[in-house]
Motif scaffolding. Structure first.
Motif, PDB file in Angstrom:
ATOM      1  N   GLY A  56      44.153 117.580  44.077  1.00 25.31           N
ATOM      2  CA  GLY A  56      43.821 116.978  42.789  1.00 25.31           C
ATOM      3  C   GLY A  56      43.399 118.002  41.752  1.00 25.31           C
ATOM      4  N   ARG A 172      41.764 112.588  45.876  1.00 29.06           N
ATOM      5  CA  ARG A 172      42.626 113.433  45.041  1.00 29.06           C
ATOM      6  C   ARG A 172      42.456 113.114  43.559  1.00 29.06           C
ATOM      7  N   TYR A 173      42.538 111.838  43.204  1.00 30.50           N
ATOM      8  CA  TYR A 173      42.460 111.452  41.795  1.00 30.50           C
ATOM      9  C   TYR A 173      41.051 111.675  41.238  1.00 30.50           C
ATOM     10  N   GLN A 176      40.761 115.324  40.529  1.00 32.67           N
ATOM     11  CA  GLN A 176      41.471 115.669  39.294  1.00 32.67           C
ATOM     12  C   GLN A 176      40.684 115.244  38.061  1.00 32.67           C
ATOM     13  N   ASN A 314      44.597 118.144  29.592  1.00 32.31           N
ATOM     14  CA  ASN A 314      43.728 118.004  30.751  1.00 32.31           C
ATOM     15  C   ASN A 314      42.912 116.719  30.681  1.00 32.31           C
ATOM     16  N   SER A 318      43.401 113.545  33.039  1.00 27.28           N
ATOM     17  CA  SER A 318      42.238 113.228  33.880  1.00 27.28           C
ATOM     18  C   SER A 318      41.826 111.769  33.707  1.00 27.28           C
ATOM     19  N   ALA A 321      44.162 109.819  35.683  1.00 24.89           N
ATOM     20  CA  ALA A 321      43.879 109.956  37.117  1.00 24.89           C
ATOM     21  C   ALA A 321      42.805 108.974  37.561  1.00 24.89           C
TER      22      ALA A 321
END
Length: 454
Positions: A56, A172-173, A176, A314, A318, A321
């Protein structure tokens, strides 16, 4: 041949308590999902979580490298040699990042799926063992309220889904999301704050689109189901339809139902078009606004183009995510609720009737079977079967049980096999030892020749 005649009678007994399955169980805790894990599973989960977090965090790091490369292309355009060296250096870094992503993604997915399979298989086995150790009365009462097959199949799948790749994807998310916002605030905090004000608008638009589409989809499915029901009724009663010349009426009814489904389809298409267009239009407008403000910051020398681009993309990705983590968190919540049914069965494990600790196992049982004022009622029935039933069967004798349907002939055999214990009274052998049906089969004691029931 001796004979006993049973009369059919019913007497009220207290109604058995309702199964605990009727009450809503509290979902297990998140850590409780992994109660079946062993040392190997713990190692798989630790390394799987680490791999998922690295996977992530790799995307925000990629955006940083990509932003630096863009900045190099702008500043070093007049020096081809430095530009080539800088681009080669960033390209090597991206190759290294790709190898890290490959390894971490494989570890994060494979390890979590492996431990999910292992733990779920262990839970299935414990669940089945617990069910097989229940008293026969359990299958007369609680199985009516709790679907055992459903729990061992569908609920186990939900638990496996929760403790498998869904947990890895959630890590993972979330990784991130955290890393992306951390990079954004440390890079250009002004753009990060502004992007935070824009991302919720995009999320609200996407959420509203999802809710509207799901509602219209449910209505459309209901309309098609109604049309299918009409067609099924017509086909199943085709002889009656032909007899009353109802073909045209059936076609009109089916066509009317299809018109309702067609209306739902048109509304769904319109809502989908407007929703997708509005969401992407809002996204592009947000990009335009953020790039305009980034230009102001670059003009006042508060940042450069690479950092501004990195910060915007980003923070936006994000935010997305975090939205992608929501379905995985929902799957984990479903798994916690499903695990409550499985763990409740495992935690209430009991020994079958007659398997008391410290029981005496005889080398051979020879003697009569005697019922002494036995009273009995099935746990699932409000009426008594026996009321002070007394008789004895001598060794080597042929014995007939006669009576109308429901008088308790099969119940006598079930009680001899120790599937049930008397409510009151005594069921004894000549040596006055208790025994189990499995033990009797092992000792070849159950030589009952059942010719027929009267």
């Amino acid at each position: 041949m001796e004979e006993i005649e049973l009369s059919h009678h019913q007497e009220s007994v207290p109604k058995p308590e309702q199964s605990s399955d009727l009450t809503r169980r509290k979902p297990v805790s998140f850590l409780g999902l992994f109660s079946a894990a062993d040392k190997l599973d713990c190692a798989l989960m630790v390394f799987g979580s680490l791999g998922a977090c690295i996977h992530g965090a790799a995307l925000p790091v990629f955006f940083v490298m990509f932003g630096r490369m863009i900045d190099s292309l702008g500043h070093l355009s007049s020096d081809p040699h430095k530009l080539s060296a800088q681009v080669s250096e960033h390209a090597i870094y991206l190759v290294y990042l790709g190898l890290v992503v490959f390894a971490s993604a494989w570890i994060g997915v494979a390890f979590w799926m492996q431990t999910g399979e292992r733990q779920t298989a262990r839970l299935r086995l414990k669940y089945l063992q617990s069910v097989l150790r229940k008293d026969i009365s359990f299958f007369d009462t609680e199985t009516r309220a709790s679907n055992i097959i459903f729990h061992i199949s569908s609920d186990a799948i939900l638990v496996q889904d929760a403790i498998g790749d869904k947990t890895g994807h959630a890590f993972r998310y979330l990784s991130q999301f955290i890393v992306g916002f951390a990079i954004g605030f440390t890079s250009v905090w002004q753009l990060t704050l502004l992007t935070l004000a824009v991302v919720p608008l995009i999320a609200i638009a996407g959420g509203a689109y999802t809710i509207i589409m799901s509602t219209l989809s449910e209505k459309g499915e209901a309309a098609y189901a109604e049309a299918g029901k009409i067609a099924e009724e017509v086909i199943s009663q085709i002889r009656t339809v032909y007899a009353f010349v109802g073909e045209e009426r059936a076609v009109k009814a089916y066509s009317s139902s299809l018109k309702n489904a067609l209306k739902m389809g048109k509304r769904s298409g319109l809502a989908k078009g407007v929703g997708v267009g509005f969401t992407y239009g809002l996204l592009f407008c947000a990009w335009a606004f953020l790039l305009w403000y980034a230009g102001i910051l670059v003009r006042h020398s508060k940042t450069n183009g690479g950092k501004a681009f990195t910060t915007i993309i980003n923070v936006i990705f994000s935010g997305f995510a975090l939205g992608q983590a929501a379905p995985n968190l929902a799957a984990i919540a479903k798994g916690r609720a499903a695990a409550a049914n499985i763990f409740s069965m495992i935690d209430t494990d009991s020994k079958p009737s007659g398997q008391a600790d410290g029981e005496t196992i005889l080398p051979e049982v020879i003697g009569k079977i005697e019922f002494r004022e036995v009273c009995f009622a099935y746990p699932s029935r409000p009426s008594g079967v026996f009321e002070k039933l007394s008789f004895s069967i001598d060794a080597g004798k042929t014995f007939a049980v006669v009576g109308p349907s429901g008088s308790g002939k099969s119940t006598i055999i079930s009680m001899v096999q120790r599937f049930y214990d008397p409510t009151s009274g005594k069921l004894e052998t000549e040596l006055q030892y208790s025994f189990t049906f499995s033990w009797l089969i092992h000792r070849n004691f159950t030589r009952f020749y059942i010719i027929g029931w009267i």
